[in-house]
Scaffold this active site. Structure first.
Site, PDB file in Angstrom:
ATOM      1  N   ASN A 151       0.682  -1.252  -0.150  1.00 42.73           N
ATOM      2  CA  ASN A 151       0.007   0.153   0.121  1.00 42.73           C
ATOM      3  C   ASN A 151       0.751   1.317   0.130  1.00 42.73           C
ATOM      4  OD1 ASN A 151       0.560  -0.502   2.723  1.00 42.73           O
ATOM      5  ND2 ASN A 151      -1.028   0.435   3.597  1.00 42.73           N
ATOM      6  N   GLY A 227       1.663  -6.083   7.155  1.00 49.80           N
ATOM      7  CA  GLY A 227       0.824  -6.887   6.331  1.00 49.80           C
ATOM      8  C   GLY A 227      -0.285  -7.144   7.071  1.00 49.80           C
ATOM      9  N   THR A 231      -1.515 -13.207   7.602  1.00 51.77           N
ATOM     10  CA  THR A 231      -0.260 -13.562   7.389  1.00 51.77           C
ATOM     11  C   THR A 231       0.649 -13.289   8.579  1.00 51.77           C
ATOM     12  OG1 THR A 231      -0.572 -12.329   5.118  1.00 51.77           O
ATOM     13  CG2 THR A 231       1.831 -13.046   5.521  1.00 51.77           C
ATOM     14  N   GLU A 249       3.096  -5.382  12.387  1.00 51.02           N
ATOM     15  CA  GLU A 249       2.373  -4.255  12.186  1.00 51.02           C
ATOM     16  C   GLU A 249       1.264  -4.982  11.286  1.00 51.02           C
ATOM     17  OE1 GLU A 249       2.275  -1.487  13.663  1.00 51.02           O
ATOM     18  OE2 GLU A 249       4.124  -1.657  14.533  1.00 51.02           O
ATOM     19  N   CYS A 283      -3.673   1.527   6.282  1.00 47.70           N
ATOM     20  CA  CYS A 283      -3.792   0.830   7.272  1.00 47.70           C
ATOM     21  C   CYS A 283      -4.572   1.625   8.550  1.00 47.70           C
ATOM     22  CB  CYS A 283      -2.678  -0.011   8.016  1.00 47.70           C
ATOM     23  SG  CYS A 283      -1.387   1.046   8.271  1.00 47.70           S
ATOM     24  N   GLU A 461       6.873   0.288  16.364  1.00 46.53           N
ATOM     25  CA  GLU A 461       8.041   0.891  15.352  1.00 46.53           C
ATOM     26  C   GLU A 461       8.274   2.375  15.878  1.00 46.53           C
ATOM     27  OE1 GLU A 461       6.802  -0.356  11.499  1.00 46.53           O
ATOM     28  OE2 GLU A 461       8.164  -2.164  11.797  1.00 46.53           O
TER      29      GLU A 461
HETATM   30  P1  NDP Z   1       0.181  -9.557   3.283  1.00 47.35           P
HETATM   31  O1  NDP Z   1      -0.074  -9.951   4.584  1.00 47.35           O
HETATM   32  O2  NDP Z   1      -0.604 -10.430   2.124  1.00 47.35           O
HETATM   33  O3  NDP Z   1       1.472  -9.351   2.568  1.00 47.35           O
HETATM   34  C1  NDP Z   1       2.460  -8.583   3.361  1.00 47.35           C
HETATM   35  C2  NDP Z   1       3.937  -8.862   3.064  1.00 47.35           C
HETATM   36  O4  NDP Z   1       4.110 -10.404   3.541  1.00 47.35           O
HETATM   37  C3  NDP Z   1       3.987  -9.339   1.575  1.00 47.35           C
HETATM   38  O5  NDP Z   1       5.286  -8.817   1.068  1.00 47.35           O
HETATM   39  C4  NDP Z   1       3.623 -10.583   1.357  1.00 47.35           C
HETATM   40  O6  NDP Z   1       4.222 -11.135   0.062  1.00 47.35           O
HETATM   41  C5  NDP Z   1       4.513 -11.353   2.749  1.00 47.35           C
HETATM   42  N1  NDP Z   1       3.988 -12.660   2.653  1.00 47.35           N
HETATM   43  C6  NDP Z   1       2.893 -13.128   2.500  1.00 47.35           C
HETATM   44  N2  NDP Z   1       2.978 -14.540   2.755  1.00 47.35           N
HETATM   45  C7  NDP Z   1       4.050 -14.514   3.648  1.00 47.35           C
HETATM   46  C8  NDP Z   1       4.712 -15.722   4.430  1.00 47.35           C
HETATM   47  N3  NDP Z   1       3.892 -17.000   4.604  1.00 47.35           N
HETATM   48  N4  NDP Z   1       5.604 -15.462   4.877  1.00 47.35           N
HETATM   49  C9  NDP Z   1       6.318 -14.349   4.933  1.00 47.35           C
HETATM   50  N5  NDP Z   1       6.069 -13.298   4.251  1.00 47.35           N
HETATM   51  C10 NDP Z   1       5.001 -13.380   3.554  1.00 47.35           C
HETATM   52  O7  NDP Z   1      -0.573  -8.005   3.294  1.00 47.35           O
HETATM   53  P2  NDP Z   1      -0.648  -7.002   1.927  1.00 47.35           P
HETATM   54  O8  NDP Z   1       0.400  -6.881   1.189  1.00 47.35           O
HETATM   55  O9  NDP Z   1      -2.179  -7.492   1.265  1.00 47.35           O
HETATM   56  O10 NDP Z   1      -0.946  -5.595   2.630  1.00 47.35           O
HETATM   57  C11 NDP Z   1      -2.257  -5.087   3.157  1.00 47.35           C
HETATM   58  C12 NDP Z   1      -2.256  -5.306   4.783  1.00 47.35           C
HETATM   59  O11 NDP Z   1      -1.340  -4.750   5.288  1.00 47.35           O
HETATM   60  C13 NDP Z   1      -3.546  -4.901   5.300  1.00 47.35           C
HETATM   61  O12 NDP Z   1      -4.057  -5.751   6.159  1.00 47.35           O
HETATM   62  C14 NDP Z   1      -3.020  -3.574   6.043  1.00 47.35           C
HETATM   63  O13 NDP Z   1      -3.893  -3.388   7.377  1.00 47.35           O
HETATM   64  C15 NDP Z   1      -1.684  -4.010   6.514  1.00 47.35           C
HETATM   65  N6  NDP Z   1      -1.014  -2.782   6.916  1.00 47.35           N
HETATM   66  C16 NDP Z   1      -0.821  -2.600   8.130  1.00 47.35           C
HETATM   67  C17 NDP Z   1       0.170  -1.433   8.580  1.00 47.35           C
HETATM   68  C18 NDP Z   1       0.449  -1.208   9.864  1.00 47.35           C
HETATM   69  O14 NDP Z   1       1.359  -0.666  10.177  1.00 47.35           O
HETATM   70  N7  NDP Z   1      -0.231  -1.968  10.925  1.00 47.35           N
HETATM   71  C19 NDP Z   1       0.393  -0.669   7.624  1.00 47.35           C
HETATM   72  C20 NDP Z   1       0.127  -1.059   6.145  1.00 47.35           C
HETATM   73  C21 NDP Z   1      -0.432  -1.998   5.874  1.00 47.35           C
HETATM   74  P3  NDP Z   1       3.397 -11.208  -1.108  1.00 47.35           P
HETATM   75  O15 NDP Z   1       2.956  -9.890  -1.513  1.00 47.35           O
HETATM   76  O16 NDP Z   1       4.330 -11.656  -2.138  1.00 47.35           O
HETATM   77  O17 NDP Z   1       2.456 -12.177  -0.919  1.00 47.35           O
END
Ligand code: NDP
Length: 481
Positions: A151, A227, A231, A249, A283, A461
């Site tokens: 994002n 993420g 996940t 996070e 987020c 963080e």
């Molecule tokens: P994901 O959880 O799908 O992915 C986050 C990252 O983790 C990506 O690089 C992803 O790779 C990787 N990933 C996926 N599966 C695994 C695994 N088994 N082991 C290690 N890494 C893995 O989230 P999104 O990318 O869809 O992002 C959106 C989410 O992020 C929302 O829920 C949002 O709320 C959250 N978010 C939270 C924030 C915070 O500060 N709390 C800030 C911004 C976003 P790949 O893309 O290749 O699957």
């Protein structure tokens, strides 16, 4: 930048993935592929680990002033290349180019901020009268992993990498495969800034392969992850038996509460941003808007009018307010939640559908959507949608809105609009959130702890919290007798 071929950045060099495999890179504005990103495997993570491990002894004892200079230079180079980075980010992610420019400024600020943190970070010391003196060494952990989402691609990538490097660690970092371009460009910037080879390694690819290999790798001692909550749960379960240090996070379902005594103009204006900025893919966006009943109709009318006037279109157009949704699967997910809301009894006040801008009919666009008449505990009010969709709910009392605000499994951020000082502080202490904004939103000071409660994450963080996460404390007790 058509047919863009990305590569990994390992040991100070750009390299193809060991398995030679690639994934298509899509432009959300058109829905068309415009390049390829490595579909790396554990072999690339292993190569990155080898490079990082080799670089660690020298980097960990590099004087703080030198670390400051390199990180500060990275910030300067991001500033110098701002327009190019912003255009690449906008094309890759779908966000308006004007917004991407702001995020490039903030990415540079992350490096600048933690460059100075490297110079200021200090140990605690605890004197035991005439018996002993304790001092706490905070040593870099070694090789650490940073995994970031799609994002705010470069912003969140740099938010993790900068403190990890400032604290003297070597890093293996993985951006989301949906938005890998600015991370790829960062490799060159780090090289130009004089970051020694192997100190930062960027491995491109999928979460279940690259991310999973990083989390499973016994030599990577700490993982900083941003993420989704699902996940994060999986990652925590994988890392737990190895006792890895984790910072998570995760998702949010943030309440935005508007009391009748608020400065309504300011509340409405900011609510338009906190609802739809970056297509609602932040987020911290306030997806549940609670409005005190006596001003409900007035606030609703203004929000609906603003949403209907909001221009949605190709991200490189300077006059649009909202660009495209990051990926086809996410676009479909957001639309499916709008359908679910209708089944749950929602009235659609604005939007509620896909948009097909002229010349970009195959892109992934959704109109800013405002829903009402939903129960506070229905799925659309409890689950993270992460798109340009908000719900409006009236409330009568402080107790009622507090109960609804705290009713989800998430606890990331809340926004409160009121001129009543005692109520503001009283509510701030009772909201089960990591962050509370009063009469503002997204006002960020990089020194403050950033993160969520409940299922929104573990750890914080920002500022010293990040420097502490990326170091191992060791207490040394010296007897004075
Ligand atoms: P994901 O959880 O799908 O992915 C986050 C990252 O983790 C990506 O690089 C992803 O790779 C990787 N990933 C996926 N599966 C695994 C695994 N088994 N082991 C290690 N890494 C893995 O989230 P999104 O990318 O869809 O992002 C959106 C989410 O992020 C929302 O829920 C949002 O709320 C959250 N978010 C939270 C924030 C915070 O500060 N709390 C800030 C911004 C976003 P790949 O893309 O290749 O699957």
């Amino acid at each position: 930048m058509n047919n863009l071929q990305l590569s990994n950045f390992i040991g100070g060099e750009y390299s193809a993935p060991v398995n030679g495999a690639y994934l298509p890179l899509y432009n959300p504005a058109t829905g068309a592929a415009y390049g390829q990103v490595p579909d790396s495997s554990s072999a690339d993570v292993q190569a990155a680990y080898k490079a990082a491990k080799q670089a660690f002894p020298a980097w960990s004892v590099t004087p703080a002033e030198q670390r400051f200079q390199v990180l500060n230079r990275i910030a300067e180079l991001i500033d110098e290349r701002r327009e190019e980075l912003a255009r690449a980010e906008s094309k890759d992610q779908g966000k308006p180019v004007w917004l991407a420019r702001n995020e490039m400024i903030r990415s540079a600020q992350n490096f600048r901020f933690f460059a100075t943190a490297a110079m200021q970070f200090a140990s605690e010391s605890h004197a035991m009268e005439d018996k002993a003196i304790n001092y706490t060494l905070r040593q870099p952990i070694g090789v650490v992993g940073c995994i970031s989402p799609w994002n705010l691609p470069l912003y969140l990538f740099s938010w993790k990498i900068a403190p990890a490097l400032a604290a003297g660690n070597c890093v293996i970092a993985k951006p989301s495969e949906f938005t890998p371009v600015t991370a790829w460009m960062l490799g060159q910037i780090c090289q130009d800034a004089g970051l020694p080879a192997g100190v930062l390694n960027i491995v491109q690819g999928l979460g279940p392969s690259v991310g999973q290999s990083m989390v499973e790798h016994p030599g990577i001692k700490a993982i900083s992850f941003t993420g989704g909550t699902a996940t994060g749960k999986h990652l925590a379960a994988t890392a737990a038996p190895m006792f890895k240090k984790l910072s998570l996070e995760l998702g949010g379902k943030n309440p935005n509460m508007i009391f009748a005594d608020a400065q309504l103009d300011k509340a409405v204006k900011t609510t338009v941003s906190s609802s739809f900025l970056n297509q609602g893919e932040i987020c911290l966006c306030g997806s549940r808007v609670f409005i005190e009943r006596s001003v409900y109709e007035e606030v609703k009318t203004q929000l609906v009018q603003a949403a209907k006037e909001m221009k949605v279109g190709p991200p490189d157009a300077e006059d649009i307010r909202m660009g495209a949704i990051v990926s086809k699967p996410h676009y479909e997910k957001v639309l499916s939640y709008i359908e679910l809301a209708k089944q749950e009894g929602a009235t659609v006040l604005a939007g509620g559908l896909a948009v097909f801008p002229e010349g970009h009919e195959q892109g992934w666009y959704i109109a800013p959507t405002i829903l009402e008449n939903l129960a506070f505990d229905c799925r659309c009010n409890q689950e993270e949608i992460f798109g340009p969709v908000i719900t409006l709910t009236p409330f009568d009392t402080e107790e009622e809105v507090l109960m609804m605000a705290n009713s989800t499994e998430y606890g990331l951020a809340a926004t409160l609009w009121t001129e009543n000082l005692t109520r503001a502080h009283r509510m701030a202490s009772q909201l089960q959130m990591g962050i509370v904004w009063i009469n503002c939103w997204l006002l960020r000071d990089l020194r403050t702890p950033f993160g969520g409660a409940k299922s929104s994450g573990v750890g914080r963080e920002g500022g010293w919290e990040a420097m502490r996460f990326f170091t191992e404390p060791k207490n040394v007790c010296v007897s004075l007798s």
